[in-house]
Design an enzyme around this catalytic site. Sequence first.
Site, PDB file in Angstrom:
ATOM      1  N   ARG A  62       8.972   1.032  10.463  1.00  0.00           N
ATOM      2  CA  ARG A  62      10.350   1.662  10.578  1.00  0.00           C
ATOM      3  C   ARG A  62      11.754   1.162   9.902  1.00  0.00           C
ATOM      4  O   ARG A  62      12.060   0.999   8.789  1.00  0.00           O
ATOM      5  CB  ARG A  62      10.059   3.161  10.958  1.00  0.00           C
TER       6      ARG A  62
ATOM      7  N   ASP B 161       0.633  -1.768  -0.119  1.00  0.00           N
ATOM      8  CA  ASP B 161      -0.009  -0.214  -0.437  1.00  0.00           C
ATOM      9  C   ASP B 161       0.961   1.376  -0.452  1.00  0.00           C
ATOM     10  O   ASP B 161       1.847   1.366   0.862  1.00  0.00           O
ATOM     11  CB  ASP B 161      -1.146   0.003   1.563  1.00  0.00           C
TER      12      ASP B 161
ATOM     13  N   ASN C  50     -11.536   6.909   3.983  1.00  0.00           N
ATOM     14  CA  ASN C  50     -12.117   8.085   4.448  1.00  0.00           C
ATOM     15  C   ASN C  50     -12.878   8.685   3.880  1.00  0.00           C
ATOM     16  O   ASN C  50     -12.943   9.595   3.873  1.00  0.00           O
ATOM     17  CB  ASN C  50     -10.122   8.979   4.685  1.00  0.00           C
TER      18      ASN C  50
ATOM     19  N   LEU D 200      -1.792   0.234  14.882  1.00  0.00           N
ATOM     20  CA  LEU D 200      -1.440   0.606  16.184  1.00  0.00           C
ATOM     21  C   LEU D 200      -1.408   2.034  17.092  1.00  0.00           C
ATOM     22  O   LEU D 200      -1.248   2.568  17.323  1.00  0.00           O
ATOM     23  CB  LEU D 200       0.287   0.085  15.857  1.00  0.00           C
TER      24      LEU D 200
ATOM     25  N   GLY E  41       3.486  -0.037  23.323  1.00  0.00           N
ATOM     26  CA  GLY E  41       4.193   0.072  24.357  1.00  0.00           C
ATOM     27  C   GLY E  41       5.200   0.846  24.826  1.00  0.00           C
ATOM     28  O   GLY E  41       5.954   1.207  26.117  1.00  0.00           O
ATOM     29  N   LYS E  42       5.283   1.788  23.798  1.00  0.00           N
ATOM     30  CA  LYS E  42       6.558   3.094  24.265  1.00  0.00           C
ATOM     31  C   LYS E  42       5.745   3.901  24.637  1.00  0.00           C
ATOM     32  O   LYS E  42       6.544   4.787  25.026  1.00  0.00           O
ATOM     33  CB  LYS E  42       7.266   3.150  22.323  1.00  0.00           C
TER      34      LYS E  42
ATOM     35  N   TYR F 149       2.601  10.084  -0.737  1.00  0.00           N
ATOM     36  CA  TYR F 149       3.486   9.574   0.264  1.00  0.00           C
ATOM     37  C   TYR F 149       5.502  10.287   0.558  1.00  0.00           C
ATOM     38  O   TYR F 149       5.167   9.900  -0.198  1.00  0.00           O
ATOM     39  CB  TYR F 149       3.320   7.807   0.351  1.00  0.00           C
TER      40      TYR F 149
END
Length: 354
Positions: free
Chosen positions: A296, A57, A160, A216, A223-224, A62
Amino acid sequence: MSLTLDTYRLLGRSGLRVSPLALGTATFGTEWGWGAEKDEARKLFDTYVERGGNFVDTAATYTDGSSERLLGEFARDHRESLVLATKYTTLRRPGDPNSGGPHRKSLFASVEASLRQLNTDYLDLLYLHVWDFTTPVEEILRGLDDLVRDGKVLYVAMSNVPAWEVSRMQAIADLRGWSPLIALQVEYNLVNRAAERDLIPMARAMGLGVTPYSPLAGGLLTGKYRHADLTAANAGPGESTRKSFNAGLGLVTERSLAVADVVKEVAAELGRTPAQVGLAWTLQNPGVTAPIIGARTPSQLEDNLGALEVAFTASHLARLDEVAAIDLGYPHDVLASDHLRTVTRGDLVIEARR
């Protein structure tokens, strides 16, 4: 039962086969202040494809076009086996009103630009990226259908867009024999479950496969984040830009951090990572076809792919559902009330078709 990237699913009412996790490439390039340099992005792509992934995607703008350009280079030797999805409508040239929007001129110019950047003759899937309430739906649908008939686009989709607009577009496309919509990309995660009100049920009824982005919650479910991150000033080096971005969007709240805390608890009990639990939760929804992962680094990608192996207990799902519960709002709350159930059914037992 665990999944793998080569456990393919049909996308909406089409016969197109896609992996249960799509590779998002908004992290290909560093123009937005975070992301992966070329060599690192190549590792992400290669890892995904080598594991059997075929659904990638991107979007025309982008990382200012770097995402499509890098993807086009990486996909050159795999083009026929990949399902490349891109999007149009975001402004490509600041100051030029017709370089963005869903209208015909923007549509055709954006597709041509994407074809050049991706170095391909056709797009497998094209999303309208952002709705703007200005262009007649007939203009949009006819333009998309013309591109399909020309062979430049194989399938069309929405992102969207309000549920009522998507449903009427699907009805119009069916009635006029135009290319049907086969997918709907929406934000959907444990922090933001608003799509459960109308968008996901509509998509199931109208034959659109749902491909959630930000599963996420912009990294909040990894969890960061800590309560200190309620202010962007507390973000550490290397992540400050992304954390500032999330804070600016209002994503870092007491509620979202409370959800993230329960995700971490469940992850610890399952011997999994928070990211794997957050991603796996989206896959529990029968309306979801393929969440889009936006890693990333290669290690983040490997961690994300582990979500396919997560097996929840009923208790774990109940805890996640409770902490992340949302008000469905009118008319859903009224229709689900005991009062209306009594006056419409009484003591009758009526099984609905599934």
